[in-house]
Design a protein around this motif. Sequence first.
Motif, PDB file in Angstrom:
ATOM      1  N   GLY A 181       0.826  -1.199   0.000  1.00  0.00           N
ATOM      2  CA  GLY A 181       0.000   0.000   0.000  1.00  0.00           C
ATOM      3  C   GLY A 181       0.854   1.238   0.000  1.00  0.00           C
ATOM      4  O   GLY A 181       2.073   1.168  -0.217  1.00  0.00           O
ATOM      5  N   GLY A 182       0.228   2.382   0.248  1.00  0.00           N
ATOM      6  CA  GLY A 182       0.950   3.636   0.189  1.00  0.00           C
ATOM      7  C   GLY A 182       1.977   3.804   1.286  1.00  0.00           C
ATOM      8  O   GLY A 182       2.955   4.535   1.119  1.00  0.00           O
ATOM      9  N   PHE A 183       1.750   3.150   2.433  1.00  0.00           N
ATOM     10  CA  PHE A 183       2.643   3.329   3.573  1.00  0.00           C
ATOM     11  C   PHE A 183       3.619   2.174   3.777  1.00  0.00           C
ATOM     12  O   PHE A 183       4.619   2.329   4.480  1.00  0.00           O
ATOM     13  N   GLY A 184       3.321   1.001   3.234  1.00  0.00           N
ATOM     14  CA  GLY A 184       4.196  -0.128   3.489  1.00  0.00           C
ATOM     15  C   GLY A 184       3.802  -1.360   2.715  1.00  0.00           C
ATOM     16  O   GLY A 184       2.856  -1.352   1.918  1.00  0.00           O
ATOM     17  N   SER A 185       4.539  -2.437   2.960  1.00  0.00           N
ATOM     18  CA  SER A 185       4.305  -3.728   2.315  1.00  0.00           C
ATOM     19  C   SER A 185       4.185  -4.805   3.380  1.00  0.00           C
ATOM     20  O   SER A 185       4.810  -4.709   4.444  1.00  0.00           O
ATOM     21  N   VAL A 186       3.385  -5.829   3.085  1.00  0.00           N
ATOM     22  CA  VAL A 186       3.183  -6.932   4.025  1.00  0.00           C
ATOM     23  C   VAL A 186       3.797  -8.192   3.431  1.00  0.00           C
ATOM     24  O   VAL A 186       3.520  -8.543   2.280  1.00  0.00           O
ATOM     25  N   TYR A 187       4.614  -8.862   4.240  1.00  0.00           N
ATOM     26  CA  TYR A 187       5.313 -10.063   3.801  1.00  0.00           C
ATOM     27  C   TYR A 187       4.938 -11.257   4.685  1.00  0.00           C
ATOM     28  O   TYR A 187       4.687 -11.098   5.881  1.00  0.00           O
ATOM     29  N   LEU A 188       4.938 -12.410   4.073  1.00  0.00           N
ATOM     30  CA  LEU A 188       4.914 -13.640   4.849  1.00  0.00           C
ATOM     31  C   LEU A 188       6.293 -13.786   5.487  1.00  0.00           C
ATOM     32  O   LEU A 188       7.315 -13.507   4.853  1.00  0.00           O
ATOM     33  N   ALA A 189       6.322 -14.192   6.740  1.00  0.00           N
ATOM     34  CA  ALA A 189       7.602 -14.284   7.440  1.00  0.00           C
ATOM     35  C   ALA A 189       7.579 -15.446   8.410  1.00  0.00           C
ATOM     36  O   ALA A 189       6.520 -15.977   8.768  1.00  0.00           O
ATOM     37  N   SER A 190       8.756 -15.844   8.838  1.00  0.00           N
ATOM     38  CA  SER A 190       8.868 -16.890   9.859  1.00  0.00           C
ATOM     39  C   SER A 190       9.676 -16.353  11.029  1.00  0.00           C
ATOM     40  O   SER A 190      10.632 -15.593  10.855  1.00  0.00           O
ATOM     41  N   TYR A 191       9.237 -16.735  12.223  1.00  0.00           N
ATOM     42  CA  TYR A 191       9.909 -16.342  13.455  1.00  0.00           C
ATOM     43  C   TYR A 191       9.994 -17.570  14.349  1.00  0.00           C
ATOM     44  O   TYR A 191       8.980 -18.073  14.833  1.00  0.00           O
ATOM     45  N   VAL A 224      10.779   5.901   2.630  1.00  0.00           N
ATOM     46  CA  VAL A 224      10.499   7.143   1.915  1.00  0.00           C
ATOM     47  C   VAL A 224       9.041   7.124   1.492  1.00  0.00           C
ATOM     48  O   VAL A 224       8.574   6.161   0.887  1.00  0.00           O
ATOM     49  N   THR A 225       8.298   8.172   1.830  1.00  0.00           N
ATOM     50  CA  THR A 225       6.883   8.251   1.489  1.00  0.00           C
ATOM     51  C   THR A 225       6.515   9.695   1.168  1.00  0.00           C
ATOM     52  O   THR A 225       7.174  10.637   1.631  1.00  0.00           O
ATOM     53  N   LYS A 226       5.454   9.861   0.375  1.00  0.00           N
ATOM     54  CA  LYS A 226       5.015  11.204  -0.003  1.00  0.00           C
ATOM     55  C   LYS A 226       4.356  11.936   1.168  1.00  0.00           C
ATOM     56  O   LYS A 226       4.268  13.155   1.165  1.00  0.00           O
ATOM     57  N   ASN A 227       3.876  11.181   2.139  1.00  0.00           N
ATOM     58  CA  ASN A 227       3.166  11.793   3.263  1.00  0.00           C
ATOM     59  C   ASN A 227       3.672  11.187   4.569  1.00  0.00           C
ATOM     60  O   ASN A 227       3.015  10.336   5.168  1.00  0.00           O
ATOM     61  N   PRO A 228       4.844  11.609   5.032  1.00  0.00           N
ATOM     62  CA  PRO A 228       5.430  11.006   6.238  1.00  0.00           C
ATOM     63  C   PRO A 228       4.585  11.213   7.487  1.00  0.00           C
ATOM     64  O   PRO A 228       4.559  10.352   8.367  1.00  0.00           O
ATOM     65  N   LYS A 229       3.875  12.337   7.597  1.00  0.00           N
ATOM     66  CA  LYS A 229       3.036  12.571   8.769  1.00  0.00           C
ATOM     67  C   LYS A 229       1.907  11.560   8.840  1.00  0.00           C
ATOM     68  O   LYS A 229       1.619  10.983   9.899  1.00  0.00           O
ATOM     69  N   ALA A 230       1.257  11.322   7.699  1.00  0.00           N
ATOM     70  CA  ALA A 230       0.163  10.357   7.668  1.00  0.00           C
ATOM     71  C   ALA A 230       0.671   8.943   7.935  1.00  0.00           C
ATOM     72  O   ALA A 230       0.002   8.146   8.590  1.00  0.00           O
ATOM     73  N   GLN A 231       1.869   8.632   7.439  1.00  0.00           N
ATOM     74  CA  GLN A 231       2.437   7.312   7.688  1.00  0.00           C
ATOM     75  C   GLN A 231       2.701   7.105   9.176  1.00  0.00           C
ATOM     76  O   GLN A 231       2.409   6.033   9.719  1.00  0.00           O
ATOM     77  N   MET A 232       3.218   8.121   9.847  1.00  0.00           N
ATOM     78  CA  MET A 232       3.453   8.021  11.277  1.00  0.00           C
ATOM     79  C   MET A 232       2.134   7.857  12.034  1.00  0.00           C
ATOM     80  O   MET A 232       2.029   7.060  12.978  1.00  0.00           O
ATOM     81  N   GLU A 233       1.097   8.591  11.608  1.00  0.00           N
ATOM     82  CA  GLU A 233      -0.214   8.463  12.250  1.00  0.00           C
ATOM     83  C   GLU A 233      -0.759   7.045  12.081  1.00  0.00           C
ATOM     84  O   GLU A 233      -1.347   6.478  13.007  1.00  0.00           O
TER      85      GLU A 233
END
Length: 314
Positions: free
Chosen positions: A54-64, A77-86
Motif C-alpha cells: 500500500g501507500g505506507f508499506g508492504s506486508v510479507y509472509l515471514a517466519s519467526y 520514503v513516502t510522499k506523506n510522512p506525517k500520515a504514515q506516522m499516524e
Amino acid sequence: MPADVNKVSDILMVSESCFVLDDFEVLPQTPFEDLASRFLNKDDYDLGKLLGAGGFGSVYLASYKNKITAVKTLHKVTKNPKAQMESYKAELNVYNWKHPNIVRTVAATSIEQYDTGAWIVMEYIGSRNLQMLINDTEEELDQLRRLKYSLEVASALEFTHGNHIVHLDLKPANILLTERDSCKLGDFGCCQRVEEDTGRVSPTNRSALTGTFAYRAPELLRGGAPTLVADVYSFGVTLWQLLSRETPYANQNQHVVIFSVVSKNLRPPHPDVGDDPFEQLYQELYTQCWSAKPETRPTSSELVELLKMWKYYM
C-alpha cells in the motif's frame, strides 16, 4: 423467524430473554509510548513472499522461530510522512489485543527505531479476504453464511468499541478469512481513540487519515468528529455488499457520490429479496445501520445481541 417480529427494535426486545452474551477480555490500552522500551530484533525474522502493498508499506509472509507470521514493513520514503506516522501509531492502538475475530498484532519496532524502518508483526491469517469471496461467483453466500460473517464482524466491533477505539476503515477488503471460514477484522491503520465520556474523537487528537469514501458515514464526509457509530455505518454497507455482491457506487464519480450521500441521502440500491422474511429483516438492519442520523444507528453491542438472536431462530 416469528411473523410478528418484524422490526429490529422488536427483535432486540425478544432477544433479551434468549441470550447471555459471551464476554471477551477487554485488555488495558497499550499507548504507543510504552513500546519504546520494547526491542524487536529484525534478524529473528525471515521475510518471505510479498502478500500485499500500500501507500505506507508492504506486508510479507515471514517466519519467526519456525512460526509463520505476517510482517508489515513501512516505507522509509513516502510522499506523506506525517500520515504514515499516524497510521503506524494507530496500528499500535491494538497491540496485543486478543479476540477471535480480530487480527492480532504481536510485536512492533520501537519509536526510536521508526526512522530506520518500522515493522509491525501480526498473526498470519491467510491471503483471502471477504472482498475476494464476494467477487468469487463460485462461492455461495447463503443466509447462514452471511449471518455467521455478520456476527463475527459485529463481535470484533463490539470489542474494539469496548476499548474506546473506532476503526474507521471497516470494509470487506479489511476482513480476512481463516482456513475455518471465520472472519478476522484487520488493518487498524486509520483507527482513532474516542473519549470515554463523549464517545467521540477529541478535536486535538483527530487524524487526517480518512479510510474509503464509499464506506464513510455522512457526518465524516462533512468533516465531523468520528464516533463509534461511524463504524456501524460502514458495517451496514458491508452487510449490503454481502447480500448484493456488488461494489458500492461502482464506476461513479467520487465527488458526486460524496455530495449525494451527504445532501440527498444516497445509498446503494436494495437488491430484490421478494417476500423472504429473513431478507426483509436483513435489509431493515443494514438500512438502520447506514442511517443519516448517527443517534438512530444501533450500537455494536446491540448488533451482537440481535444477530445472536437471529442465529438462535435460524
